[in-house]
Design an enzyme around this catalytic site. Structure first.
Site, mmCIF file in Angstrom:
data_model
loop_
_atom_site.group_PDB
_atom_site.id
_atom_site.type_symbol
_atom_site.label_atom_id
_atom_site.label_comp_id
_atom_site.label_asym_id
_atom_site.label_seq_id
_atom_site.Cartn_x
_atom_site.Cartn_y
_atom_site.Cartn_z
ATOM 1 N N LYS A 81 0.829 -1.229 0.000
ATOM 2 C CA LYS A 81 0.000 0.000 0.000
ATOM 3 C C LYS A 81 0.855 1.268 0.000
ATOM 4 O O LYS A 81 0.546 2.229 -0.694
ATOM 5 C CB LYS A 81 -0.919 0.051 1.238
ATOM 6 C CG LYS A 81 -2.005 -0.986 1.280
ATOM 7 C CD LYS A 81 -2.933 -0.764 2.455
ATOM 8 C CE LYS A 81 -2.252 -0.825 3.813
ATOM 9 N NZ LYS A 81 -1.697 -2.151 4.116
ATOM 10 N N LYS A 119 -1.825 9.442 6.600
ATOM 11 C CA LYS A 119 -1.852 8.130 7.252
ATOM 12 C C LYS A 119 -2.638 8.329 8.542
ATOM 13 O O LYS A 119 -2.117 8.911 9.505
ATOM 14 C CB LYS A 119 -0.412 7.664 7.546
ATOM 15 C CG LYS A 119 -0.312 6.301 8.190
ATOM 16 C CD LYS A 119 -0.428 5.153 7.205
ATOM 17 C CE LYS A 119 -0.343 3.803 7.929
ATOM 18 N NZ LYS A 119 -0.442 2.660 7.019
ATOM 19 N N ALA A 154 -4.593 1.023 7.244
ATOM 20 C CA ALA A 154 -3.664 0.143 7.945
ATOM 21 C C ALA A 154 -4.169 -1.279 7.723
ATOM 22 O O ALA A 154 -5.357 -1.538 7.899
ATOM 23 C CB ALA A 154 -3.635 0.473 9.432
ATOM 24 N N GLY A 210 10.550 -4.545 -6.485
ATOM 25 C CA GLY A 210 11.786 -3.760 -6.451
ATOM 26 C C GLY A 210 11.540 -2.260 -6.539
ATOM 27 O O GLY A 210 12.452 -1.467 -6.288
HETATM 28 N N1 LIG Z 1 6.927 -3.059 -5.559
HETATM 29 C C1 LIG Z 1 7.723 -3.253 -4.517
HETATM 30 N N2 LIG Z 1 9.060 -3.256 -4.652
HETATM 31 C C2 LIG Z 1 9.894 -3.463 -3.621
HETATM 32 N N3 LIG Z 1 9.500 -3.673 -2.392
HETATM 33 C C3 LIG Z 1 8.194 -3.668 -2.176
HETATM 34 C C4 LIG Z 1 7.220 -3.456 -3.208
HETATM 35 N N4 LIG Z 1 5.993 -3.509 -2.669
HETATM 36 C C5 LIG Z 1 6.207 -3.730 -1.370
HETATM 37 N N5 LIG Z 1 7.520 -3.828 -1.079
HETATM 38 C C6 LIG Z 1 8.123 -4.089 0.222
HETATM 39 O O1 LIG Z 1 7.242 -4.926 0.963
HETATM 40 C C7 LIG Z 1 7.082 -4.446 2.268
HETATM 41 C C8 LIG Z 1 5.638 -4.061 2.499
HETATM 42 O O2 LIG Z 1 5.289 -3.006 1.613
HETATM 43 P P1 LIG Z 1 4.431 -1.786 2.161
HETATM 44 O O3 LIG Z 1 5.087 -1.193 3.379
HETATM 45 O O4 LIG Z 1 4.176 -0.856 1.019
HETATM 46 O O5 LIG Z 1 3.088 -2.571 2.585
HETATM 47 P P2 LIG Z 1 1.791 -1.999 3.233
HETATM 48 O O6 LIG Z 1 0.663 -2.671 2.554
HETATM 49 O O7 LIG Z 1 1.841 -0.500 3.157
HETATM 50 O O8 LIG Z 1 1.888 -2.492 4.730
HETATM 51 P P3 LIG Z 1 1.206 -1.840 6.043
HETATM 52 O O9 LIG Z 1 -0.066 -2.572 6.260
HETATM 53 O O10 LIG Z 1 2.236 -2.121 7.095
HETATM 54 O O11 LIG Z 1 1.015 -0.357 5.819
HETATM 55 C C9 LIG Z 1 8.030 -3.270 2.427
HETATM 56 O O12 LIG Z 1 9.232 -3.720 2.998
HETATM 57 C C10 LIG Z 1 8.262 -2.806 1.016
HETATM 58 O O13 LIG Z 1 9.500 -2.174 0.843
HETATM 59 MG MG LIG Z 2 1.932 0.845 4.596
#
Ligand SMILES: Nc1ncnc2c1ncn2[C@@H]1O[C@H](COP(=O)(O)OP(=O)(O)OP(=O)(O)O)[C@@H](O)[C@H]1O
Ligand SMILES: [Mg+2]
Length: 233
Positions: free
Chosen positions: A12, A34, A107, A197
């Site tokens: 996200k 956020k 979240a 990535g």
């Molecule tokens: N396209 C991507 N390329 C590289 N890493 C990624 C990618 N998408 C997600 N990640 C990695 O995966 C992990 C989770 O991603 P992210 O923090 O965006 O998730 P989230 O859905 O926002 O989680 P949360 O519920 O904690 O907010 C992070 O460490 C992030 O760097």
């Molecule tokens: Mg997040």
């Protein structure tokens, strides 16, 4: 616009950064909010990550809690004030007057308890979308298990009359049969896909690349999934 997902850790935050970058490249002023940041005891906040990748015009975190739990649970465990639904609604409306686009990152998934209403009932990101009359972006995984989670999330949004599109958080560099099969299934609802990535890119590269990952519905230039598939495969 609300950025939600099928689960925690689906991407996200990286997708929020990509939409920010694409919208800013199109000349829009963007604010990223956020409402409930949890797990602040260990690690960077989501707003820090969005700022590093996309540098939005403005950002706000409305409530922070140390434990890595859903926001309402994290507030209770820490003995802190839970976030009130109308505090979040008012913050989004206030920023919407000053910006062309306000992105709100939830979240975890769609129905995670975010805080309390004045009545004492919990509220979710779905309630926030309904209160604001705002559309949602559902960030989904590309791999096995995603079809059920994505369908459940889209059904919950549809039931509440919240328009929604799907973005894949991390499309693998070497997709397997399951990824292509999922893509075929999800494409009718898809408005974007980020390469795995993307989150580790340098800001300039991320900002230049983001429009190519998103359709015009998310301020990008991606208009043909077949071309996209040719380029990533
Ligand atoms: N396209 C991507 N390329 C590289 N890493 C990624 C990618 N998408 C997600 N990640 C990695 O995966 C992990 C989770 O991603 P992210 O923090 O965006 O998730 P989230 O859905 O926002 O989680 P949360 O519920 O904690 O907010 C992070 O460490 C992030 O760097
Ligand atoms: Mg997040």
């Amino acid at each position: 616009m609300l950025v939600t997902g099928t689960d925690t850790d689906v991407g996200k935050t990286i997708v929020t950064a990509a939409i920010t970058a694409a919208a800013q490249a199109a000349g829009l002023r963007v604010c990223v909010i956020k409402p409930g940041q949890t797990g602040t005891a260990d690690g960077a906040s989501d707003i820090d990550t969005v700022t590093r990748l996309a540098a939005p015009a403005n950002t706000r975190t409305l409530a922070s809690y140390p434990d890595p739990l859903a926001p309402l649970a994290a507030a209770r465990v820490a003995g802190l004030e839970p976030l009130e639904l109308y505090t979040a609604v008012d913050a989004v409306r206030e920023e919407a007057e000053k910006h062309d686009l306000v992105l709100v990152e939830g979240a975890g998934g769609l129905l995670v308890p975010m805080g309390l209403r004045p009545s004492g009932e919990p509220w979710t990101v779905a309630d926030l979308a309904v209160s604001l009359g705002a559309p949602a972006v559902v960030v989904s995984r590309a791999g096995l298990g995603t079809l059920n989670h994505t369908a459940l999330t889209l059904e919950a949004l549809e039931r509440r009359a919240v328009p929604a599109g799907v973005v894949l958080g991390a499309w693998p560099a070497e997709p397997e049969l399951v990824h292509w099969a999922n893509l075929t299934e999800l494409v009718p609802n898809m408005v974007g896909a980020l390469p795995d990535g993307a989150g580790t890119m340098e800001q300039g590269v991320f900002q230049r690349s983001a429009p190519g990952w998103l359709t015009p519905a998310l301020y990008g230039v991606l208009d043909d999934w077949r071309t996209w598939a040719d380029e990533v495969s």
